[in-house]
Enzyme design. Structure first.
Site, mmCIF file in Angstrom:
data_model
loop_
_atom_site.group_PDB
_atom_site.id
_atom_site.type_symbol
_atom_site.label_atom_id
_atom_site.label_comp_id
_atom_site.label_asym_id
_atom_site.label_seq_id
_atom_site.Cartn_x
_atom_site.Cartn_y
_atom_site.Cartn_z
ATOM 1 N N LYS A 49 0.845 -1.199 0.000
ATOM 2 C CA LYS A 49 0.000 0.000 0.000
ATOM 3 C C LYS A 49 0.877 1.245 0.000
ATOM 4 O O LYS A 49 1.779 1.378 0.820
ATOM 5 C CB LYS A 49 -0.900 0.011 1.240
ATOM 6 N N ASP A 76 -3.484 4.329 -1.689
ATOM 7 C CA ASP A 76 -4.391 4.784 -0.625
ATOM 8 C C ASP A 76 -4.347 6.303 -0.528
ATOM 9 O O ASP A 76 -3.737 6.861 0.384
ATOM 10 C CB ASP A 76 -3.965 4.126 0.698
ATOM 11 N N LYS A 78 -7.173 8.237 -0.501
ATOM 12 C CA LYS A 78 -8.374 8.715 0.213
ATOM 13 C C LYS A 78 -8.901 10.013 -0.411
ATOM 14 O O LYS A 78 -9.032 11.042 0.247
ATOM 15 C CB LYS A 78 -8.077 8.909 1.702
ATOM 16 N N ASP A 81 -13.169 15.221 -2.733
ATOM 17 C CA ASP A 81 -13.245 16.566 -3.319
ATOM 18 C C ASP A 81 -14.543 16.620 -4.120
ATOM 19 O O ASP A 81 -15.357 15.695 -4.047
ATOM 20 C CB ASP A 81 -11.999 16.808 -4.198
ATOM 21 N N ASN A 84 -16.075 16.361 -10.045
ATOM 22 C CA ASN A 84 -15.254 16.551 -11.232
ATOM 23 C C ASN A 84 -13.764 16.398 -10.915
ATOM 24 O O ASN A 84 -13.006 15.789 -11.683
ATOM 25 C CB ASN A 84 -15.536 17.945 -11.825
ATOM 26 N N THR A 85 -13.363 16.926 -9.764
ATOM 27 C CA THR A 85 -11.950 16.855 -9.377
ATOM 28 C C THR A 85 -11.543 15.420 -9.054
ATOM 29 O O THR A 85 -10.462 14.956 -9.443
ATOM 30 C CB THR A 85 -11.701 17.779 -8.165
ATOM 31 N N THR A 135 -10.043 4.078 11.055
ATOM 32 C CA THR A 135 -9.826 3.229 12.236
ATOM 33 C C THR A 135 -9.228 4.015 13.403
ATOM 34 O O THR A 135 -9.188 3.519 14.520
ATOM 35 C CB THR A 135 -8.895 2.050 11.889
ATOM 36 N N ARG A 225 2.989 -0.439 10.662
ATOM 37 C CA ARG A 225 4.054 -0.378 11.668
ATOM 38 C C ARG A 225 4.390 -1.705 12.349
ATOM 39 O O ARG A 225 5.581 -1.946 12.608
ATOM 40 C CB ARG A 225 3.723 0.720 12.686
HETATM 41 O O1 C5P Z 1 0.895 1.328 10.817
HETATM 42 P P1 C5P Z 1 -0.536 0.902 10.734
HETATM 43 O O2 C5P Z 1 -0.726 -0.605 10.693
HETATM 44 O O3 C5P Z 1 -1.419 1.561 11.764
HETATM 45 O O4 C5P Z 1 -0.981 1.427 9.305
HETATM 46 C C1 C5P Z 1 -2.303 1.362 8.852
HETATM 47 C C2 C5P Z 1 -2.384 1.936 7.468
HETATM 48 O O5 C5P Z 1 -3.737 1.854 7.048
HETATM 49 C C3 C5P Z 1 -1.955 3.383 7.364
HETATM 50 O O6 C5P Z 1 -1.245 3.517 6.139
HETATM 51 C C4 C5P Z 1 -3.242 4.163 7.301
HETATM 52 O O7 C5P Z 1 -3.149 5.300 6.483
HETATM 53 C C5 C5P Z 1 -4.194 3.146 6.674
HETATM 54 N N1 C5P Z 1 -5.602 3.306 6.997
HETATM 55 C C6 C5P Z 1 -6.095 3.280 8.286
HETATM 56 N N2 C5P Z 1 -7.438 3.456 8.534
HETATM 57 C C7 C5P Z 1 -8.280 3.598 7.516
HETATM 58 C C8 C5P Z 1 -7.804 3.583 6.206
HETATM 59 C C9 C5P Z 1 -6.440 3.415 5.982
HETATM 60 O O8 C5P Z 1 -5.313 3.097 9.219
HETATM 61 N N3 C5P Z 1 -9.580 3.697 7.733
#
Ligand code: C5P
Length: 249
Positions: A49, A76, A78, A81, A84-85, A135, A225
């Site tokens: 990702k 990812d 996200k 907007d 159109n954008t 999350t 992480r």
């Molecule tokens: O490091 P960690 O496991 O927390 O990373 C979770 C990844 O999932 C991050 O890149 C974060 O941007 C993404 N994410 C998230 N919650 C969401 C959508 C994406 O944590 N609802």
């Protein structure tokens, strides 16, 4: 291994193995760090990702670099907007061949429909995933934005709205997987906020273990992480893959 977005198996992921289902989040400031991590993972996974931090720094060239190593890319960004954008962004960013692309469901039905229309016009469209409630949001964070219902209620409301525009993939937390799966059996459910038992939760709030998320019906787990910051990322990834495999027995 697939090198083309169009040949990536996405729907029907429940038939795929653990290696297909673990998406490693490359949250790094530059391409060199991201590619070094990929090398350390020794082909253990198929998907990476690329989020805002890395994409803003490197653009489509990092998507292409990851794909040229034979991996599939989940972009990812996200997007959120005016219709159109967002439609234009879908056309621009997916030239690089990403297999999945996120947009915020909160952008509303017109934005989602415009994005779908733009994606369908592409030769190898990415799977569009509607992000429901992040999350990192707990009930208090959600209430601060003026949304006075529970995260689960808001996830279900946004998912239905997105489903009605034709979107068939959602990002939510493990807490909502079971009810999402029941309401939308044909949807692809992509679940971040995953933490193996005993690992730091960082800024994530609505979290679950890999096995709990898979048992509840998740198709893909997004994990950053706990793998990327581990002393030995390959060992951490292997342990998670084993946990996914055990949850599927
Ligand atoms: O490091 P960690 O496991 O927390 O990373 C979770 C990844 O999932 C991050 O890149 C974060 O941007 C993404 N994410 C998230 N919650 C969401 C959508 C994406 O944590 N609802």
């Amino acid at each position: 291994m697939s090198s083309s977005a169009s040949s990536v198996a996405i729907s029907g992921a429940r038939d795929l193995g653990p290696r297909d289902q673990l998406i490693v989040a490359l949250d790094f400031p530059d391409g060199a760090a991201a590619l070094a991590l990929i090398d350390r993972l020794e082909n253990l996974v198929l998907w990476f990702k690329i989020g805002l931090e890395l994409y803003v720094s490197e653009g489509n060239k990092i998507v292409e670099a990851v794909r040229s190593r034979g991996y599939s890319v989940f972009l990812d960004l996200k997007l959120h907007d005016i219709p159109n954008t967002v439609a234009g962004a879908v056309r621009s960013v997916t030239k690089s061949g990403a297999g999945m692309l996120t947009l915020h469901a909160a952008g509303g039905p017109a934005m989602l429909a415009a994005a779908q229309e733009a994606a369908f016009a592409l030769p190898s469209p990415p799977k569009l995933l509607a992000v429901t409630v992040l999350t990192s949001m707990d009930p208090a964070q959600l209430a601060s934005t003026g949304i006075a219902v529970s995260p689960a209620d808001q996830v279900m409301r946004l998912a239905k709205m997105a489903y009605d525009t034709g979107i068939r993939g959602f990002v939510a937390s493990a807490e909502e997987v079971a009810i999402l799966r029941l309401a939308h059996p044909d949807a692809t459910l992509v679940i971040p906020g995953i933490r193996p038992a005993g690992v730091d939760t960082d800024d994530q709030k609505r979290i679950a273990t890999p096995s709990a998320a898979i048992a509840a019906g998740a198709d893909y787990l997004v994990i950053g992480r706990p793998i990327t910051q581990a002393a030995d990322p390959a060992t951490a990834a292997k342990a998670i893959l084993e946990e996914i495999a055990a949850a599927k027995l």
